[in-house]
Design a protein around this motif. Sequence first.
Motif, mmCIF file in Angstrom:
data_model
loop_
_atom_site.group_PDB
_atom_site.id
_atom_site.type_symbol
_atom_site.label_atom_id
_atom_site.label_comp_id
_atom_site.label_asym_id
_atom_site.label_seq_id
_atom_site.Cartn_x
_atom_site.Cartn_y
_atom_site.Cartn_z
ATOM 1 N N LEU A 145 7.507 4.630 4.732
ATOM 2 C CA LEU A 145 6.519 4.810 5.798
ATOM 3 C C LEU A 145 6.848 6.077 6.581
ATOM 4 O O LEU A 145 8.008 6.489 6.660
ATOM 5 C CB LEU A 145 6.508 3.583 6.716
ATOM 6 C CG LEU A 145 5.890 2.327 6.104
ATOM 7 C CD1 LEU A 145 6.194 1.101 6.949
ATOM 8 C CD2 LEU A 145 4.381 2.493 5.925
ATOM 9 N N PRO A 146 5.842 6.718 7.159
ATOM 10 C CA PRO A 146 6.090 7.980 7.857
ATOM 11 C C PRO A 146 7.036 7.818 9.047
ATOM 12 O O PRO A 146 7.028 6.801 9.708
ATOM 13 C CB PRO A 146 4.699 8.423 8.321
ATOM 14 C CG PRO A 146 3.756 7.374 7.954
ATOM 15 C CD PRO A 146 4.455 6.317 7.179
ATOM 16 N N LYS A 172 0.842 -1.197 0.000
ATOM 17 C CA LYS A 172 0.000 0.000 0.000
ATOM 18 C C LYS A 172 0.876 1.246 0.000
ATOM 19 O O LYS A 172 1.995 1.223 0.506
ATOM 20 C CB LYS A 172 -0.907 0.005 1.233
ATOM 21 C CG LYS A 172 -1.901 -1.128 1.227
ATOM 22 C CD LYS A 172 -2.799 -1.043 2.433
ATOM 23 C CE LYS A 172 -3.809 -2.184 2.388
ATOM 24 N NZ LYS A 172 -4.724 -2.139 3.508
ATOM 25 N N PRO A 173 0.369 2.339 -0.548
ATOM 26 C CA PRO A 173 1.140 3.591 -0.497
ATOM 27 C C PRO A 173 1.437 3.969 0.958
ATOM 28 O O PRO A 173 0.581 3.808 1.833
ATOM 29 C CB PRO A 173 0.207 4.613 -1.140
ATOM 30 C CG PRO A 173 -0.766 3.817 -1.932
ATOM 31 C CD PRO A 173 -0.903 2.495 -1.233
ATOM 32 N N PRO A 174 2.664 4.427 1.241
ATOM 33 C CA PRO A 174 3.030 4.740 2.620
ATOM 34 C C PRO A 174 2.239 5.920 3.179
ATOM 35 O O PRO A 174 2.155 6.974 2.556
ATOM 36 C CB PRO A 174 4.521 5.057 2.526
ATOM 37 C CG PRO A 174 4.783 5.360 1.099
ATOM 38 C CD PRO A 174 3.739 4.676 0.295
ATOM 39 N N SER A 175 1.644 5.699 4.333
ATOM 40 C CA SER A 175 0.895 6.745 5.030
ATOM 41 C C SER A 175 0.757 6.324 6.491
ATOM 42 O O SER A 175 1.056 5.186 6.854
ATOM 43 C CB SER A 175 -0.495 6.912 4.413
ATOM 44 O OG SER A 175 -1.269 5.751 4.651
ATOM 45 N N LYS A 176 0.280 7.244 7.290
ATOM 46 C CA LYS A 176 0.020 6.919 8.691
ATOM 47 C C LYS A 176 -1.017 5.804 8.780
ATOM 48 O O LYS A 176 -0.900 4.888 9.595
ATOM 49 C CB LYS A 176 -0.463 8.163 9.440
ATOM 50 C CG LYS A 176 -0.714 7.910 10.911
ATOM 51 C CD LYS A 176 -0.994 9.159 11.726
ATOM 52 C CE LYS A 176 -1.748 10.209 11.013
ATOM 53 N NZ LYS A 176 -2.060 11.376 11.837
ATOM 54 N N GLU A 177 -2.017 5.854 7.903
ATOM 55 C CA GLU A 177 -3.073 4.847 7.903
ATOM 56 C C GLU A 177 -2.531 3.471 7.518
ATOM 57 O O GLU A 177 -2.861 2.463 8.143
ATOM 58 C CB GLU A 177 -4.214 5.251 6.964
ATOM 59 C CG GLU A 177 -5.003 6.457 7.427
ATOM 60 C CD GLU A 177 -4.258 7.791 7.260
ATOM 61 O OE1 GLU A 177 -3.346 7.884 6.403
ATOM 62 O OE2 GLU A 177 -4.581 8.734 8.003
ATOM 63 N N SER A 178 -1.664 3.426 6.474
ATOM 64 C CA SER A 178 -1.124 2.128 6.057
ATOM 65 C C SER A 178 -0.177 1.567 7.123
ATOM 66 O O SER A 178 -0.124 0.356 7.338
ATOM 67 C CB SER A 178 -0.433 2.221 4.695
ATOM 68 O OG SER A 178 0.702 3.042 4.749
#
Length: 191
Positions: free
Chosen positions: A139-140, A74-80
């Motif tokens: 990732l963040p 998945k695209p890196p984000s806080k949610e992922s």
Amino acid sequence: MRSNPARRNTLVDAAIEVLARDGARGLTYRAVDEAAAVPIGTATNYFTNRDDLLGQASLRVHDRLGPDPAHLDKPPSKESLTELIQFLRRRLAEDRTGYLALLELRLEATRRPELQKSLTRRVRANLLDNLDLHEATGLPGDRTTALMLYLAIGGLMVEHLTLPGVLCPDGEGIDELIATIVERVLGRPGG
């Protein structure tokens, strides 16, 4: 020593079951044979001594609990990142026996220098791989953020899998707690 890999894996998985159920003190060849449902004396044909059995269990448990690369697409984000940690929590909960055996191995390593040396090497390599993966996937947060998450989630898992009623007495809310940990460790933009 025998070299049937399938039988060896069965015995090592049985050793992990014994470690989780009875602790390191209960790990005997006989207990492993009984847990593996093989004739008594089989384990002695595969492991030179108890230290060998403990070492093999420490390697195998990491293979059982290791991350699944499919959850990194998945695209890196806080949610992922939150979803990834929640997935890992579910994976550890599904193999609670493996996780409890790992805790037993860590305790036993305090009394066995060779086990401590090999377990330290394996856990440190896993940690560094995780920190590298965190950076490589974008990732963040930085390496320190990833380390803080590792420590926080590690503590959460010890509580959740050894004394499940401490954090969330009704068994619910662990995923929300993970989301809060990620939020707090990452910090809020401009906050």
